[in-house]
Design a protein around this motif. Structure first.
Motif, PDB file in Angstrom:
ATOM      1  N   HIS A   1      33.595 -79.764  14.657  1.00 50.92           N
ATOM      2  CA  HIS A   1      33.600 -80.884  13.717  1.00 50.92           C
ATOM      3  C   HIS A   1      34.562 -80.648  12.548  1.00 50.92           C
ATOM      4  CE1 HIS A   1      30.264 -82.544  15.849  1.00 50.92           C
ATOM      5  NE2 HIS A   1      30.043 -83.474  14.937  1.00 50.92           N
ATOM      6  N   THR A   2      35.134 -81.741  12.117  1.00 50.03           N
ATOM      7  CA  THR A   2      35.945 -81.734  10.899  1.00 50.03           C
ATOM      8  C   THR A   2      35.322 -82.733   9.926  1.00 50.03           C
ATOM      9  OG1 THR A   2      37.435 -83.414  11.792  1.00 50.03           O
ATOM     10  CG2 THR A   2      38.066 -81.092  12.089  1.00 50.03           C
ATOM     11  N   MET A   3      35.722 -82.635   8.674  1.00 42.21           N
ATOM     12  CA  MET A   3      35.128 -83.446   7.617  1.00 42.21           C
ATOM     13  C   MET A   3      36.141 -84.441   7.066  1.00 42.21           C
ATOM     14  SD  MET A   3      33.571 -82.098   3.986  1.00 42.21           S
ATOM     15  CE  MET A   3      35.153 -81.493   3.423  1.00 42.21           C
TER      16      MET A   3
ATOM     17  N   PHE B   1      31.545 -86.500   9.384  1.00 39.17           N
ATOM     18  CA  PHE B   1      31.898 -85.366  10.234  1.00 39.17           C
ATOM     19  C   PHE B   1      31.906 -85.816  11.690  1.00 39.17           C
ATOM     20  CE2 PHE B   1      29.638 -84.011   6.495  1.00 39.17           C
ATOM     21  CZ  PHE B   1      30.355 -82.922   6.034  1.00 39.17           C
TER      22      PHE B   1
ATOM     23  N   HIS C   1      25.692 -77.535   8.884  1.00 42.30           N
ATOM     24  CA  HIS C   1      27.105 -77.427   9.239  1.00 42.30           C
ATOM     25  C   HIS C   1      27.979 -78.221   8.264  1.00 42.30           C
ATOM     26  CE1 HIS C   1      30.422 -76.363  11.777  1.00 42.30           C
ATOM     27  NE2 HIS C   1      30.833 -77.622  11.740  1.00 42.30           N
TER      28      HIS C   1
ATOM     29  N   ASP D   1      28.284 -76.343   5.040  1.00 38.49           N
ATOM     30  CA  ASP D   1      29.170 -75.189   5.219  1.00 38.49           C
ATOM     31  C   ASP D   1      30.638 -75.619   5.261  1.00 38.49           C
ATOM     32  OD1 ASP D   1      26.946 -73.542   5.212  1.00 38.49           O
ATOM     33  OD2 ASP D   1      26.953 -73.210   7.382  1.00 38.49           O
ATOM     34  N   LEU D   2      30.936 -76.718   5.968  1.00 37.29           N
ATOM     35  CA  LEU D   2      32.319 -77.213   6.005  1.00 37.29           C
ATOM     36  C   LEU D   2      32.772 -77.656   4.615  1.00 37.29           C
ATOM     37  CD1 LEU D   2      32.672 -79.312   9.289  1.00 37.29           C
ATOM     38  CD2 LEU D   2      33.859 -77.202   8.690  1.00 37.29           C
ATOM     39  N   TRP D   3      31.916 -78.371   3.912  1.00 38.45           N
ATOM     40  CA  TRP D   3      32.266 -78.836   2.574  1.00 38.45           C
ATOM     41  C   TRP D   3      32.520 -77.648   1.646  1.00 38.45           C
ATOM     42  CZ3 TRP D   3      30.212 -78.423  -2.336  1.00 38.45           C
ATOM     43  CH2 TRP D   3      30.738 -79.289  -3.290  1.00 38.45           C
TER      44      TRP D   3
ATOM     45  N   THR E   1      33.401 -74.560   2.455  1.00 40.14           N
ATOM     46  CA  THR E   1      34.645 -73.905   2.844  1.00 40.14           C
ATOM     47  C   THR E   1      35.857 -74.680   2.338  1.00 40.14           C
ATOM     48  OG1 THR E   1      33.601 -72.965   4.800  1.00 40.14           O
ATOM     49  CG2 THR E   1      35.996 -73.106   4.828  1.00 40.14           C
ATOM     50  N   SER E   2      35.795 -75.992   2.372  1.00 39.41           N
ATOM     51  CA  SER E   2      36.932 -76.808   1.914  1.00 39.41           C
ATOM     52  C   SER E   2      37.155 -76.699   0.405  1.00 39.41           C
ATOM     53  CB  SER E   2      36.736 -78.271   2.294  1.00 39.41           C
ATOM     54  OG  SER E   2      35.788 -78.898   1.431  1.00 39.41           O
TER      55      SER E   2
END
Length: 195
Positions: free
Chosen positions: A13-15, A29, A181, A184-186, A188-189
């Motif tokens: 997945h990408t955001m 996402f 998830h 976590d993606l947010w 990391t960005s």
């Protein structure tokens, strides 16, 4: 990488940030194939996850719900027990009948009865035939009826109201993994790139 099959759904997945103004966020996402898309929407003390199921979480003590979810589970993991207590809308979708749990409990009860000499000879085969092969155990009412109707040489399953075959629903677990998830993606960005 997680070995949990639900968590694995989100590996690619990408955001996309649809809106972000402090604690007011709307994030989408999805993976490159459009599989398992979900959205996280936050405002102070609230988080909504839309993942095919919709759950609204709120807690008066934590303005940034991303912090709540981060602090109440180990990195990369979920905490459905604690998180379920914070659901305001979608409560009827948190738990439901789990046929695997039903089968596990019935088999454990039969094994226990055999080991303690409480069950007649041939009980295992009869339970398999009457309950697991012929019973309508795809839903809780059918499973409970199959147990209540079962008799073999004066042996039965005892006090059925005490039995609990409910567990977290696949939809709630899916949503918990989506939240984790997505956060976590947010996170990391937001980390500065290292040189």
């Amino acid at each position: 990488m997680s070995t949990d099959p639900i968590a694995a759904r989100f590996a690619r997945h990408t955001m996309t940030v649809l809106h972000e103004d402090g604690l007011y966020r709307h994030l989408r996402f999805e993976d490159p194939d459009g599989q398992y898309p979900f959205e996280l929407i936050t405002w102070p003390f609230n988080l909504v996850v839309k993942s095919g199921w919709t759950f609204h979480f709120d807690i008066d003590a934590t303005p940034d719900m991303f912090d709540l979810f981060r602090r109440t589970a180990f990195p990369g993991e979920i905490n459905p027990g604690y998180w379920s207590e914070k659901v305001r809308a979608g409560r009827d979708e948190i738990e439901g009948f789990n046929p695997d749990l039903f089968e596990q409990q019935v088999k454990q009860y039969v094994v226990h009865s055999i080991r303690h000499g409480e069950a007649p000879r041939g009980i295992g085969a009869e339970v398999t035939r009457e309950i697991f092969e012929m019973g309508d155990i795809s839903h809780e009412a059918g499973a409970r009826a199959a147990l209540a109707d079962f008799r073999y040489n004066d042996w039965d399953f005892g006090d059925l109201p005490e039995w609990d075959f409910s567990d977290y629903t696949p939809g709630f677990l899916h949503s918990c993994h989506a939240i984790r998830h997505g956060i976590d993606l947010w996170t990391t960005s937001r980390k500065p790139a290292t040189a």
